[in-house]
Design an enzyme around this catalytic site. Structure first.
Site, short mmCIF file in Angstrom:
data_model
loop_
_atom_site.label_atom_id
_atom_site.label_comp_id
_atom_site.label_asym_id
_atom_site.label_seq_id
_atom_site.Cartn_x
_atom_site.Cartn_y
_atom_site.Cartn_z
N SER A 25 0.80 -1.23 0.00
CA SER A 25 0.00 0.00 0.00
C SER A 25 0.83 1.28 0.00
O SER A 25 0.29 2.35 -0.26
CB SER A 25 -0.94 0.02 1.20
OG SER A 25 -2.11 -0.67 0.88
N LYS A 78 0.63 3.26 -3.05
CA LYS A 78 -0.57 4.07 -3.35
C LYS A 78 -0.26 5.56 -3.32
O LYS A 78 -0.85 6.33 -4.06
CB LYS A 78 -1.69 3.74 -2.35
CG LYS A 78 -2.22 2.31 -2.48
CD LYS A 78 -3.16 1.99 -1.32
CE LYS A 78 -3.73 0.56 -1.45
NZ LYS A 78 -4.50 0.16 -0.26
N TYR A 84 -1.67 -3.24 -11.12
CA TYR A 84 -1.76 -2.97 -9.68
C TYR A 84 -0.89 -3.92 -8.85
O TYR A 84 -0.20 -3.51 -7.92
CB TYR A 84 -3.23 -3.08 -9.24
CG TYR A 84 -3.45 -2.90 -7.75
CD1 TYR A 84 -3.40 -1.64 -7.16
CD2 TYR A 84 -3.69 -4.00 -6.92
CE1 TYR A 84 -3.58 -1.48 -5.80
CE2 TYR A 84 -3.88 -3.85 -5.55
CZ TYR A 84 -3.82 -2.59 -5.00
OH TYR A 84 -4.00 -2.44 -3.64
N TYR A 128 -4.28 3.18 7.50
CA TYR A 128 -5.56 2.47 7.43
C TYR A 128 -6.54 3.08 8.44
O TYR A 128 -6.47 4.27 8.73
CB TYR A 128 -5.38 0.96 7.69
CG TYR A 128 -4.35 0.30 6.80
CD1 TYR A 128 -4.55 0.19 5.43
CD2 TYR A 128 -3.19 -0.22 7.33
CE1 TYR A 128 -3.61 -0.44 4.62
CE2 TYR A 128 -2.25 -0.87 6.52
CZ TYR A 128 -2.47 -0.96 5.17
OH TYR A 128 -1.55 -1.58 4.38
N VAL A 146 1.08 -3.80 3.77
CA VAL A 146 0.95 -5.08 4.48
C VAL A 146 2.22 -5.94 4.43
O VAL A 146 2.28 -6.98 5.07
CB VAL A 146 -0.25 -5.92 3.98
CG1 VAL A 146 -1.56 -5.30 4.40
CG2 VAL A 146 -0.20 -6.16 2.49
N1 GLU Z 1 -1.39 -5.36 -2.49
C1 GLU Z 1 -2.14 -5.27 -1.28
C2 GLU Z 1 -3.62 -5.42 -1.54
O1 GLU Z 1 -4.12 -4.85 -2.48
C3 GLU Z 1 -1.86 -3.96 -0.65
C4 GLU Z 1 -2.61 -3.83 0.63
C5 GLU Z 1 -1.88 -3.06 1.66
O2 GLU Z 1 -0.65 -3.00 1.71
O3 GLU Z 1 -2.60 -2.52 2.48
O4 GLU Z 1 -4.30 -6.10 -0.83
#
Ligand code: GLU
Length: 308
Positions: free
Chosen positions: A65, A68, A192, A244, A262
């Site tokens: 994430s 992002k 992604y 989060y 994560v």
């Molecule tokens: N690639 C992970 C997903 O889409 C990223 C989630 C994350 O790091 O929060 O679930």
């Protein structure tokens, strides 16, 4: 003046590691399940160009994430605020990052670009004529921010997520039904999952954090790597949504703009003062690095790093 003392940092890491037993490595992406929960490392990129570190900072971390925030910066540069925020909102949420619930309400626009639904929309906006061209554009941007031409993605982690990302595919189909995205879902998933599998060390993470801390400027040349407004938006989302659905608690206890993934990585930017990269794969129940958050809390209290 920040005086980051290496021995002190090693001690803080050892203290925070004690909490690893309360955390759990993410295994819904099977390749991430191989991580050692007792691993904990940190790098701090300071204004004089020095890196103070503790733990094994040669280990490569997949961004997950954390990517992002970088994809958001690229898309804001490419398309501008109006187009981006027409498709994705600016509000935090107390729902988990992969929740589909809010997409059932009207309008179906994702609440923010840090939850998976919003991030998928952002990734769909990365410009280019093919998945590989779009990935290359994102990688080129990441390499400039990190000042490291060698950065790439882990094929193993990307493949592992691609083969198991059923929830993310569900989010894509919801978004497609509501005409928020219109591209082929498998292509978007390929881009992604490769974006999330971009890997780098804590030192690279810390340098990117420092670029954000300097309002988008290169720490050495002062060349703008992104417009000030883009850096400002990224840091704001890091505060409101970066950790989060415990971003509020993190703001109170640590008070540093940060984005977690994560994999156990955290990218943090202390405005004007330093960039921080952390890797600790033992996660709490929200998906944040449990040991990493403990470590940042200790650091923030010791050096008064809270922006509030
Ligand atoms: N690639 C992970 C997903 O889409 C990223 C989630 C994350 O790091 O929060 O679930």
């Amino acid at each position: 003046m920040l005086v980051y003392n290496q021995e002190e940092l090693v001690r803080f890491v050892e203290e925070a590691k004690q909490y690893a037993r309360y955390g759990k490595v993410a295994d819904y992406i099977p390749a991430l399940g191989k991580a050692d929960p007792n691993e904990l490392s940190i790098a701090i990129y300071t204004p004089d160009g020095r890196v103070v570190d503790a733990g094994d900072v040669t280990v490569k971390v997949t961004l997950q994430s954390i990517s992002k925030i970088i994809a958001l910066a690229l898309v804001l540069i490419d398309r501008g605020e109006d187009e981006v925020f027409h498709k994705v909102g600016m509000e935090p949420t107390d729902y988990p990052f992969h929740s589909i619930a809010k997409l059932e309400e009207k309008p179906a626009k994702p609440l923010n670009p840090m939850i998976n639904a919003g991030a998928l929309v952002v990734t769909s906006m990365i410009q280019g004529s093919s998945v590989s061209e779009r990935l290359e554009r994102l990688l080129a941007f990441v390499r400039r921010l990190a000042g490291n031409e060698c950065i790439s993605y882990s094929d193993e982690v990307a493949r592992s997520e691609f083969e198991t990302a059923f929830l993310n595919r569900s989010l894509c189909y919801f978004l497609k039904q509501h005409r928020i995205i219109d591209e082929d879902v498998e292509e978007l998933m390929e881009l992604y999952t490769k974006q999330c599998a971009i890997e780098m060390t804590c030192i690279d993470l810390a340098r990117i954090g420092f670029v954000l801390a300097l309002d988008g400027r290169d720490p050495h040349s002062s060349e703008p790597l992104m417009p000030l407004d883009v850096a400002r938006i990224c840091k704001t989302f890091m505060v409101t949504c970066g950790m989060y659905n415990s971003s509020g608690e993190f703001a109170i206890k640590v008070g540093i703009p940060a984005k977690s993934g994560v994999s156990g990585g955290i990218l943090a930017a202390v405005p004007g003062r330093c960039g921080i990269g952390v890797f600790g794969p033992a996660l709490d129940d929200k998906g944040n690095s449990l040991t990493g958050v403990k470590l940042l809390e200790r650091l923030s209290k010791t050096y008064s790093l809270s922006i509030f």
